[in-house]
Design a protein around this motif. Structure first.
Motif, PDB file in Angstrom:
ATOM      1  N   TRP A  72       0.851  -1.198   0.000  1.00 36.00           N
ATOM      2  CA  TRP A  72       0.000   0.000   0.000  1.00 36.00           C
ATOM      3  C   TRP A  72       0.883   1.244   0.000  1.00 36.00           C
ATOM      4  CZ3 TRP A  72       0.288   3.365   4.213  1.00 36.00           C
ATOM      5  CH2 TRP A  72      -0.507   4.508   4.088  1.00 36.00           C
ATOM      6  N   ASN A  73       1.895   1.240   0.870  1.00 35.42           N
ATOM      7  CA  ASN A  73       2.771   2.397   0.988  1.00 35.42           C
ATOM      8  C   ASN A  73       3.501   2.694  -0.324  1.00 35.42           C
ATOM      9  OD1 ASN A  73       4.067   4.484   2.551  1.00 35.42           O
ATOM     10  ND2 ASN A  73       5.906   3.225   2.483  1.00 35.42           N
ATOM     11  N   ASP A  74       3.952   1.654  -1.010  1.00 39.22           N
ATOM     12  CA  ASP A  74       4.703   1.831  -2.258  1.00 39.22           C
ATOM     13  C   ASP A  74       3.828   2.180  -3.457  1.00 39.22           C
ATOM     14  OD1 ASP A  74       7.076   1.344  -0.979  1.00 39.22           O
ATOM     15  OD2 ASP A  74       7.293  -0.707  -1.701  1.00 39.22           O
ATOM     16  N   TYR A  75       2.650   1.569  -3.555  1.00 38.10           N
ATOM     17  CA  TYR A  75       1.865   1.672  -4.789  1.00 38.10           C
ATOM     18  C   TYR A  75       0.535   2.414  -4.673  1.00 38.10           C
ATOM     19  CZ  TYR A  75       5.113  -1.935  -6.308  1.00 38.10           C
ATOM     20  OH  TYR A  75       6.247  -2.634  -6.613  1.00 38.10           O
ATOM     21  N   SER A  79      -3.371   7.142  -3.968  1.00 39.52           N
ATOM     22  CA  SER A  79      -4.799   7.044  -4.294  1.00 39.52           C
ATOM     23  C   SER A  79      -5.670   6.827  -3.056  1.00 39.52           C
ATOM     24  CB  SER A  79      -5.052   5.930  -5.311  1.00 39.52           C
ATOM     25  OG  SER A  79      -4.657   4.679  -4.774  1.00 39.52           O
ATOM     26  N   THR A  80      -5.101   6.242  -2.002  1.00 38.23           N
ATOM     27  CA  THR A  80      -5.823   6.006  -0.749  1.00 38.23           C
ATOM     28  C   THR A  80      -4.892   6.408   0.399  1.00 38.23           C
ATOM     29  OG1 THR A  80      -6.839   4.073  -1.809  1.00 38.23           O
ATOM     30  CG2 THR A  80      -7.188   4.314   0.548  1.00 38.23           C
ATOM     31  N   PRO A  81      -4.836   7.700   0.719  1.00 34.43           N
ATOM     32  CA  PRO A  81      -3.889   8.170   1.733  1.00 34.43           C
ATOM     33  C   PRO A  81      -4.070   7.558   3.127  1.00 34.43           C
ATOM     34  CG  PRO A  81      -4.810  10.014   0.511  1.00 34.43           C
ATOM     35  CD  PRO A  81      -5.573   8.789   0.099  1.00 34.43           C
ATOM     36  N   ASP A  82      -5.292   7.245   3.501  1.00 34.30           N
ATOM     37  CA  ASP A  82      -5.560   6.635   4.808  1.00 34.30           C
ATOM     38  C   ASP A  82      -5.542   5.119   4.647  1.00 34.30           C
ATOM     39  OD1 ASP A  82      -6.448   5.795   7.282  1.00 34.30           O
ATOM     40  OD2 ASP A  82      -8.420   6.735   7.125  1.00 34.30           O
ATOM     41  N   HIS A  83      -4.518   4.477   5.199  1.00 33.34           N
ATOM     42  CA  HIS A  83      -4.400   3.023   5.008  1.00 33.34           C
ATOM     43  C   HIS A  83      -5.570   2.257   5.604  1.00 33.34           C
ATOM     44  CE1 HIS A  83      -3.233   1.288   8.923  1.00 33.34           C
ATOM     45  NE2 HIS A  83      -2.693   2.469   9.156  1.00 33.34           N
ATOM     46  N   GLN A  84      -6.296   2.853   6.564  1.00 31.61           N
ATOM     47  CA  GLN A  84      -7.470   2.184   7.127  1.00 31.61           C
ATOM     48  C   GLN A  84      -8.589   2.038   6.089  1.00 31.61           C
ATOM     49  OE1 GLN A  84      -7.704   0.843  10.215  1.00 31.61           O
ATOM     50  NE2 GLN A  84      -5.589   1.438  10.607  1.00 31.61           N
ATOM     51  N   GLN A  85      -8.598   2.905   5.087  1.00 34.87           N
ATOM     52  CA  GLN A  85      -9.606   2.857   4.028  1.00 34.87           C
ATOM     53  C   GLN A  85      -9.168   2.011   2.836  1.00 34.87           C
ATOM     54  OE1 GLN A  85     -12.678   4.018   4.527  1.00 34.87           O
ATOM     55  NE2 GLN A  85     -11.884   4.456   6.557  1.00 34.87           N
ATOM     56  N   TYR A  86      -7.906   1.620   2.812  1.00 31.72           N
ATOM     57  CA  TYR A  86      -7.380   0.795   1.719  1.00 31.72           C
ATOM     58  C   TYR A  86      -8.040  -0.577   1.770  1.00 31.72           C
ATOM     59  CZ  TYR A  86      -3.987  -1.890  -1.008  1.00 31.72           C
ATOM     60  OH  TYR A  86      -3.392  -2.724  -1.914  1.00 31.72           O
ATOM     61  N   VAL A  87      -8.414  -1.101   0.634  1.00 34.52           N
ATOM     62  CA  VAL A  87      -9.144  -2.371   0.562  1.00 34.52           C
ATOM     63  C   VAL A  87      -8.377  -3.512   1.232  1.00 34.52           C
ATOM     64  CG1 VAL A  87      -8.309  -3.042  -1.736  1.00 34.52           C
ATOM     65  CG2 VAL A  87     -10.545  -3.863  -0.929  1.00 34.52           C
ATOM     66  N   GLY A  88      -7.071  -3.517   1.134  1.00 31.75           N
ATOM     67  CA  GLY A  88      -6.274  -4.557   1.790  1.00 31.75           C
ATOM     68  C   GLY A  88      -6.406  -4.507   3.299  1.00 31.75           C
ATOM     69  N   SER A  89      -6.383  -3.302   3.861  1.00 33.48           N
ATOM     70  CA  SER A  89      -6.555  -3.148   5.310  1.00 33.48           C
ATOM     71  C   SER A  89      -7.947  -3.600   5.742  1.00 33.48           C
ATOM     72  CB  SER A  89      -6.352  -1.692   5.724  1.00 33.48           C
ATOM     73  OG  SER A  89      -5.028  -1.298   5.522  1.00 33.48           O
ATOM     74  N   LYS A  90      -8.960  -3.208   4.984  1.00 35.66           N
ATOM     75  CA  LYS A  90     -10.329  -3.626   5.312  1.00 35.66           C
ATOM     76  C   LYS A  90     -10.475  -5.137   5.214  1.00 35.66           C
ATOM     77  CE  LYS A  90     -12.874  -0.983   2.667  1.00 35.66           C
ATOM     78  NZ  LYS A  90     -13.838  -0.040   2.075  1.00 35.66           N
ATOM     79  N   LEU A  91      -9.864  -5.729   4.214  1.00 38.98           N
ATOM     80  CA  LEU A  91      -9.898  -7.182   4.050  1.00 38.98           C
ATOM     81  C   LEU A  91      -9.285  -7.879   5.259  1.00 38.98           C
ATOM     82  CD1 LEU A  91     -10.226  -9.815   2.398  1.00 38.98           C
ATOM     83  CD2 LEU A  91      -8.059  -9.247   1.275  1.00 38.98           C
ATOM     84  N   PHE A  92      -8.102  -7.427   5.664  1.00 36.81           N
ATOM     85  CA  PHE A  92      -7.430  -8.055   6.801  1.00 36.81           C
ATOM     86  C   PHE A  92      -8.215  -7.863   8.095  1.00 36.81           C
ATOM     87  CE2 PHE A  92      -3.929  -8.955   4.132  1.00 36.81           C
ATOM     88  CZ  PHE A  92      -3.093  -9.828   4.811  1.00 36.81           C
ATOM     89  N   ARG A  93      -8.743  -6.676   8.332  1.00 32.54           N
ATOM     90  CA  ARG A  93      -9.479  -6.422   9.571  1.00 32.54           C
ATOM     91  C   ARG A  93     -10.841  -7.109   9.586  1.00 32.54           C
ATOM     92  NH1 ARG A  93      -8.520  -1.212   8.334  1.00 32.54           N
ATOM     93  NH2 ARG A  93     -10.750  -0.841   8.132  1.00 32.54           N
ATOM     94  N   GLU A  94     -11.648  -6.843   8.569  1.00 29.43           N
ATOM     95  CA  GLU A  94     -13.043  -7.270   8.582  1.00 29.43           C
ATOM     96  C   GLU A  94     -13.235  -8.747   8.240  1.00 29.43           C
ATOM     97  OE1 GLU A  94     -15.290  -4.600   6.065  1.00 29.43           O
ATOM     98  OE2 GLU A  94     -14.210  -2.873   6.869  1.00 29.43           O
ATOM     99  N   CYS A  95     -12.424  -9.275   7.364  1.00 28.30           N
ATOM    100  CA  CYS A  95     -12.638 -10.644   6.892  1.00 28.30           C
ATOM    101  C   CYS A  95     -11.670 -11.654   7.487  1.00 28.30           C
ATOM    102  CB  CYS A  95     -12.533 -10.690   5.369  1.00 28.30           C
ATOM    103  SG  CYS A  95     -13.667  -9.572   4.524  1.00 28.30           S
TER     104      CYS A  95
END
Length: 116
Positions: A72-75, A79-95
């Protein structure tokens, strides 16, 4: 695209327990389209078995989380400055059941806290 195609088929069926490590591992990749697809499919499923696997394999799982955040940090930070809103973060937390408390903290003799 091949990994995404086969993972989609796997997630749409009643997958076996042996498939869970593959599902979790591919979630730390840099291809955001795969993360979006996995999140879209898992967010409405019961992921208790996946979360149990992740909890039982905390060290590896936390390494995967760190890898995903690094991508996320590199790429995707622009486009998504808040990593909490990044789909990868949501996937790891929620799912997948990630929480900060899963990480192993080490306190050095000088009082520094390191996340292992």
């Amino acid at each position: 695209m091949i990994r995404q195609k086969h993972l989609r088929c796997l997630l749409q069926m009643d997958y076996e327990e042996w498939a869970i490590p593959y599902i979790v591992k591919i979630c730390d990749e840099y291809v955001v389209e795969i993360l979006e697809m996995v999140y879209g499919l898992l967010k409405n499923q019961n992921t208790t078995e996946i979360q149990r696997f992740c909890l039982e394999n905390k060290e590896s799982f936390c390494r995967s989380y760190s890898r995903m955040i690094s991508y996320w940090n590199d790429y995707y930070r622009h486009s998504t400055p808040d990593h909490q809103q990044y789909v990868g973060s949501k996937l790891f937390r929620e799912c997948l059941g990630y929480s900060k408390s899963m990480e192993i903290k080490v306190i050095t003799p000088y009082g520094q806290v390191l996340v292992d």
